[in-house]
Scaffold this active site. Sequence first.
Site, PDB file in Angstrom:
ATOM      1  N   PHE A  59      29.591  55.597  40.773  1.00 25.68           N
ATOM      2  CA  PHE A  59      29.526  56.091  42.156  1.00 25.68           C
ATOM      3  C   PHE A  59      30.563  55.388  43.026  1.00 25.68           C
ATOM      4  CE2 PHE A  59      27.017  55.970  46.319  1.00 25.68           C
ATOM      5  CZ  PHE A  59      27.403  57.241  46.690  1.00 25.68           C
ATOM      6  N   ASN A 101      23.772  54.136  44.120  1.00 22.84           N
ATOM      7  CA  ASN A 101      23.733  55.546  43.749  1.00 22.84           C
ATOM      8  C   ASN A 101      22.260  55.933  43.773  1.00 22.84           C
ATOM      9  OD1 ASN A 101      23.636  58.031  42.460  1.00 22.84           O
ATOM     10  ND2 ASN A 101      25.162  57.493  40.932  1.00 22.84           N
ATOM     11  N   VAL A 102      21.829  56.563  44.836  1.00 28.18           N
ATOM     12  CA  VAL A 102      20.405  56.800  45.061  1.00 28.18           C
ATOM     13  C   VAL A 102      19.798  57.653  43.956  1.00 28.18           C
ATOM     14  CG1 VAL A 102      18.707  57.745  46.682  1.00 28.18           C
ATOM     15  CG2 VAL A 102      20.708  56.523  47.542  1.00 28.18           C
ATOM     16  N   LYS A 147      38.209  59.056  45.602  1.00 31.60           N
ATOM     17  CA  LYS A 147      38.181  60.238  46.463  1.00 31.60           C
ATOM     18  C   LYS A 147      38.528  59.910  47.914  1.00 31.60           C
ATOM     19  CE  LYS A 147      35.290  64.222  47.697  1.00 31.60           C
ATOM     20  NZ  LYS A 147      33.977  64.895  47.505  1.00 31.60           N
ATOM     21  N   HIS A 148      38.021  58.787  48.414  1.00 33.86           N
ATOM     22  CA  HIS A 148      38.178  58.478  49.841  1.00 33.86           C
ATOM     23  C   HIS A 148      38.958  57.191  50.106  1.00 33.86           C
ATOM     24  CE1 HIS A 148      35.340  61.698  50.773  1.00 33.86           C
ATOM     25  NE2 HIS A 148      34.497  61.189  49.891  1.00 33.86           N
ATOM     26  N   GLN A 154      22.915  57.636  54.170  1.00 36.02           N
ATOM     27  CA  GLN A 154      21.917  58.635  53.799  1.00 36.02           C
ATOM     28  C   GLN A 154      20.528  58.001  53.717  1.00 36.02           C
ATOM     29  OE1 GLN A 154      23.480  60.179  50.137  1.00 36.02           O
ATOM     30  NE2 GLN A 154      23.433  58.208  49.084  1.00 36.02           N
ATOM     31  N   LYS A 197      34.065  56.588  42.127  1.00 37.97           N
ATOM     32  CA  LYS A 197      34.362  57.914  42.678  1.00 37.97           C
ATOM     33  C   LYS A 197      34.663  57.829  44.175  1.00 37.97           C
ATOM     34  CE  LYS A 197      32.508  62.543  43.405  1.00 37.97           C
ATOM     35  NZ  LYS A 197      31.363  63.462  43.227  1.00 37.97           N
ATOM     36  N   GLN A 198      33.879  57.034  44.903  1.00 35.71           N
ATOM     37  CA  GLN A 198      34.111  56.897  46.337  1.00 35.71           C
ATOM     38  C   GLN A 198      35.486  56.299  46.623  1.00 35.71           C
ATOM     39  OE1 GLN A 198      32.195  57.829  49.155  1.00 35.71           O
ATOM     40  NE2 GLN A 198      31.157  59.061  47.610  1.00 35.71           N
ATOM     41  N   HIS A 240      26.550  56.027  52.115  1.00 34.41           N
ATOM     42  CA  HIS A 240      27.066  57.111  51.277  1.00 34.41           C
ATOM     43  C   HIS A 240      28.562  56.919  51.078  1.00 34.41           C
ATOM     44  CE1 HIS A 240      27.364  61.759  50.480  1.00 34.41           C
ATOM     45  NE2 HIS A 240      27.905  61.035  49.524  1.00 34.41           N
TER      46      HIS A 240
END
EC number: 4.6.1.19
Length: 221
Positions: A101, A91-92, A108-109, A31, A104-105, A55
Amino acid sequence: MIYIFTMVFSLNVLILSSSAARYDYFQFTQQYQQAFCNSNPTPCKDPPDKLFTVHGLWPSTKVGRDPEYCKTKRYRKIQRLEPQLEIIWPNVSDRKANRGFWRKQWYKHGSCASPALPNQKHYFETVIRMFLAEKQNVSRILSMATIEPEGKNRTLLEIQNAIRAGTNNMIPKLKCQKVNGMTELVEVTLCHDSNLTQFINCPRPLPQASPYFCPIDDIQY
């Protein structure tokens, strides 16, 4: 007794196989910090840089929903990697919340990225290697084509060709967003095969009705 053991073993295999995610390719999404902050409903707490940063690295499917939140071990801090992650994967919106952040990444992924990336350490080390050692840094790729973050209007073809020149001529996925009457380049995704061994054309392009669809010209970067 043998019959019972066989049933239990078969059940365990079934449970393990059902928790394994199916995916066809990976999205390596970056991003552009200034555009992200301009389009974010909540103001960024830190001044954004004129850079693309990570991101996420996401296992994805060509059809249907992408896998998310797969069964995994508890997340552990990755202090040895944090100095590099703080630079390439902040975490921008709030750099004091970097660890949350990354966590979570991963949940989630990253938790769904096996067998290509079988654990948390491998997942984060791979992102660092891709961005730094393999030079899959979108800011650098654009700069190599003399496209700098100068706030100029660019054409979609100009941006696409610049990125394709740095990714074996494969088609990226771009996201744009209109803010105060100007369309900004917000995200660039580089796509890889399911083993992360080569670039591929990004499947599933954004539909024209999407709010992130990029026009053919007047894209600010």
